[in-house]
Design a protein around this motif. Structure first.
Motif, short mmCIF file in Angstrom:
data_model
loop_
_atom_site.label_atom_id
_atom_site.label_comp_id
_atom_site.label_asym_id
_atom_site.label_seq_id
_atom_site.Cartn_x
_atom_site.Cartn_y
_atom_site.Cartn_z
N ILE A 1 15.64 -91.31 -23.18
CA ILE A 1 16.89 -90.80 -23.74
C ILE A 1 17.13 -89.37 -23.27
O ILE A 1 16.19 -88.60 -23.07
CB ILE A 1 16.86 -90.88 -25.29
CG1 ILE A 1 18.25 -90.69 -25.90
CG2 ILE A 1 15.87 -89.87 -25.87
CD1 ILE A 1 18.33 -91.05 -27.38
N VAL B 1 24.66 -98.93 -26.85
CA VAL B 1 23.22 -98.78 -27.05
C VAL B 1 22.71 -99.85 -28.02
O VAL B 1 23.16 -99.90 -29.18
CB VAL B 1 22.88 -97.38 -27.59
CG1 VAL B 1 21.38 -97.25 -27.83
CG2 VAL B 1 23.36 -96.32 -26.61
N TYR C 1 11.90 -89.43 -25.21
CA TYR C 1 11.79 -90.85 -25.51
C TYR C 1 12.04 -91.09 -26.99
O TYR C 1 11.43 -90.43 -27.86
CB TYR C 1 10.42 -91.39 -25.09
CG TYR C 1 10.32 -91.48 -23.59
CD1 TYR C 1 10.63 -92.66 -22.92
CD2 TYR C 1 9.98 -90.36 -22.84
CE1 TYR C 1 10.58 -92.73 -21.53
CE2 TYR C 1 9.93 -90.42 -21.45
CZ TYR C 1 10.24 -91.61 -20.81
OH TYR C 1 10.21 -91.67 -19.44
N ALA C 2 12.96 -92.04 -27.27
CA ALA C 2 13.22 -92.46 -28.64
C ALA C 2 12.15 -93.47 -29.02
O ALA C 2 11.88 -94.43 -28.27
CB ALA C 2 14.61 -93.05 -28.75
N ASN D 1 22.23 -88.26 -32.53
CA ASN D 1 21.97 -88.09 -31.10
C ASN D 1 20.72 -87.26 -30.88
O ASN D 1 20.22 -86.59 -31.80
CB ASN D 1 23.19 -87.48 -30.40
CG ASN D 1 23.43 -86.04 -30.79
OD1 ASN D 1 22.90 -85.11 -30.18
ND2 ASN D 1 24.26 -85.83 -31.81
N SER D 2 20.25 -87.30 -29.66
CA SER D 2 18.99 -86.65 -29.33
C SER D 2 19.20 -85.18 -29.02
O SER D 2 20.14 -84.80 -28.30
CB SER D 2 18.34 -87.33 -28.13
OG SER D 2 17.16 -86.64 -27.75
N SER E 1 22.50 -87.97 -26.14
CA SER E 1 22.70 -89.42 -26.10
C SER E 1 22.52 -90.04 -27.49
O SER E 1 21.76 -89.52 -28.31
CB SER E 1 21.70 -90.06 -25.13
OG SER E 1 21.87 -89.54 -23.83
N ASP F 1 17.09 -97.39 -21.19
CA ASP F 1 17.42 -96.07 -20.66
C ASP F 1 18.77 -95.67 -21.23
O ASP F 1 19.75 -96.42 -21.10
CB ASP F 1 17.46 -96.12 -19.13
CG ASP F 1 17.51 -94.73 -18.51
OD1 ASP F 1 16.97 -93.79 -19.12
OD2 ASP F 1 18.09 -94.58 -17.41
N ILE F 2 18.83 -94.51 -21.88
CA ILE F 2 20.06 -94.13 -22.60
C ILE F 2 20.55 -92.77 -22.08
O ILE F 2 20.11 -91.72 -22.54
CB ILE F 2 19.81 -94.05 -24.12
CG1 ILE F 2 19.12 -95.32 -24.62
CG2 ILE F 2 21.13 -93.81 -24.85
CD1 ILE F 2 18.71 -95.25 -26.08
N VAL G 1 21.11 -92.03 -30.49
CA VAL G 1 19.79 -92.53 -30.86
C VAL G 1 19.92 -94.01 -31.24
O VAL G 1 20.75 -94.37 -32.08
CB VAL G 1 19.22 -91.72 -32.04
CG1 VAL G 1 17.89 -92.31 -32.52
CG2 VAL G 1 19.03 -90.26 -31.64
#
Length: 426
Positions: free
Chosen positions: A114, A103, A72-73, A66-67, A118, A95-96, A120
């Motif tokens: 992201i 996802v 932005y991933a 996860n972020s 959230s 958009d996450i 990844v």
């Protein structure tokens, strides 16, 4: 008040005993409260208790990649040349938000907006913080995003299981549970924990001279203070305390009060009524049971002590003078309660300090507990007040107890002395 018919028919006729040792009486009290089997307790009730078994993670922590940032991933290969002067501009394909469970993989050559926590997306190998882009995290995602700095490998990606994998021991048995450890237990899937529960302690203060705090005082009466002090000390340990105060010097009333309350307690503590006077209600009432042993313990203050069981419940009988009560609790009751709750190290923090209080006599054959003020950085201790056990004000100003062993009859400036640091000592 004259003794009741019960006490008159049960006079104390036992022969005088030699002084019992402090250590032997402490062991007797501790034996009354063997450590119970663990109980499974909801997390909301676990703060301050001791974990009775290893805490094993039911899920990985984190449970998925996860972020760690809002941003932005990206696939690093798509933005590895980005600089402030020559930003990389790529389409935003998804958009996450936090909590999304569907996802899709990240399309090559695109970025996904992201949020922190959230998942990844598959294919993404870095997170670019929003501060390194021209976009905002509010509102609808932009069609494209400019990235002003190339990310490092796995930048701001929290990897699945990087703290713990399912099956890992995340806290060992014996850990004192704190807000953070309770949060950890919840994070790895435990709604309750095996712990040693808090003992329920009933406190009784006896004496016809006692008056509730704040009420009018007549000549010969005093405000009852021991139950307030004991209850606070019990709660400070982590146990629960219930007080039953103002029990008069009448054996029948005392025993009736005990009988009605004993079933709901793991331990009963009394103060007063155990000396050698004519109206010692605790000693008079309990001596006839044959289940409570009364001793003169080789200590100052706190010589008259008792311990045993009554109506099937452990009972510890303390003297009545406030300083004797407090010292007796510290020496005998506090360690027993901590042991019951699963704590192995029951000693007060302390060290061997230097006595700076001048010549101080100590009674031969008795372990003396002196109220004092300790300069911890300097390792020095000086007395507060004099040894008599009714001087509560000096106790309240103390931050330590200085312990003089039985074989020492005089302290001098510069002598080594054992120090117990009390709550609030710095």
């Amino acid at each position: 008040m004259p003794p009741s018919s019960s006490s008159a028919s049960n006079p104390r006729t036992s022969a005088p005993r030699t002084l019992a040792s402090v250590d032997d009486h402490a062991a007797r009290v501790r034996s009354l409260l063997p450590r119970p089997d663990p109980a499974d307790v909801p997390l909301a009730e676990c703060d301050g208790l001791i974990l009775a078994a290893d805490l094993v993670a039911k899920v990985a922590l984190p449970g998925f990649d996860n972020s760690a940032m809002d941003g932005y991933a990206v696939r690093r290969a798509d933005v590895e040349s980005a600089t402030a002067d020559s930003p990389a501009e790529i389409p935003v394909s998804d958009d996450i938000p936090a909590g999304r469970i569907d996802v899709p993989p990240l399309k090559p050559g695109t970025a996904a907006r992201i949020m922190t926590g959230s998942p990844v997306p598959e294919g993404a190998d870095a997170i670019v913080p929003v501060e390194q882009t021209d976009a905002a995290t509010t509102g609808a995602p932009p069609a494209t995003v400019r990235i002003y700095e190339a990310p490092t490998p796995a930048q701001h990606v929290r990897r699945q299981g990087e703290e713990a994998s399912a099956g890992d021991v995340v806290l060992p048995a014996g850990t004192p549970l704190t807000p953070s450890s309770i949060g950890l237990a919840a994070a790895v899937g435990h709604p309750s924990l095996p712990v040693y529960r808090r003992p329920r302690v009933l406190v009784l203060s006896t004496g016809s001279e006692l008056v509730a705090v704040g009420g009018p005082l007549k000549p010969g009466q005093i405000y009852e203070s021991n139950s307030h002090m004991l209850a606070a000390a019990i709660r400070r340990v982590g146990a629960t305390a219930h007080t039953l105060t103002l029990v008069p010097d009448d054996v029948d009333s005392f025993m009736s009060s005990l009988k009605s309350a004993a079933a709901d307690a793991d331990l009963i503590i009394t103060s007063g009524g155990v000396s050698a006077g004519a109206y010692e209600v605790v000693k008079d009432g309990l001596s006839s049971t044959g289940t409570v042993q009364f001793d003169k313990v080789g200590m100052q203050p706190g010589m008259p002590q008792g311990a045993g069981t009554v109506f099937g419940t452990p009972i510890v009988t303390l003297p009545g003078n406030p300083v004797s009560v407090y010292v007796s609790f510290e020496v005998f009751v506090r360690p027993a309660l901590l042991t019951y709750m699963g704590i192995d190290d029951t000693e007060r923090p302390g060290f061997v300090g230097t006595w700076t209080g001048g010549d101080q006599p100590s009674p031969a054959g008795k372990r003396q507990f002196l109220r004092g003020t300790c300069d911890v950085p300097a390792g020095e201790v000086a007395p507060i007040g004099t040894p008599p056990s009714h001087l509560l004000a000096s106790l309240a100003r103390s931050n330590c107890l200085a312990i003089v062993p039985e074989e020492t009859t005089q302290l001098h400036n510069g002598d080594d002395v054992e120090i117990w640091l009390l709550d609030g000592a710095l």
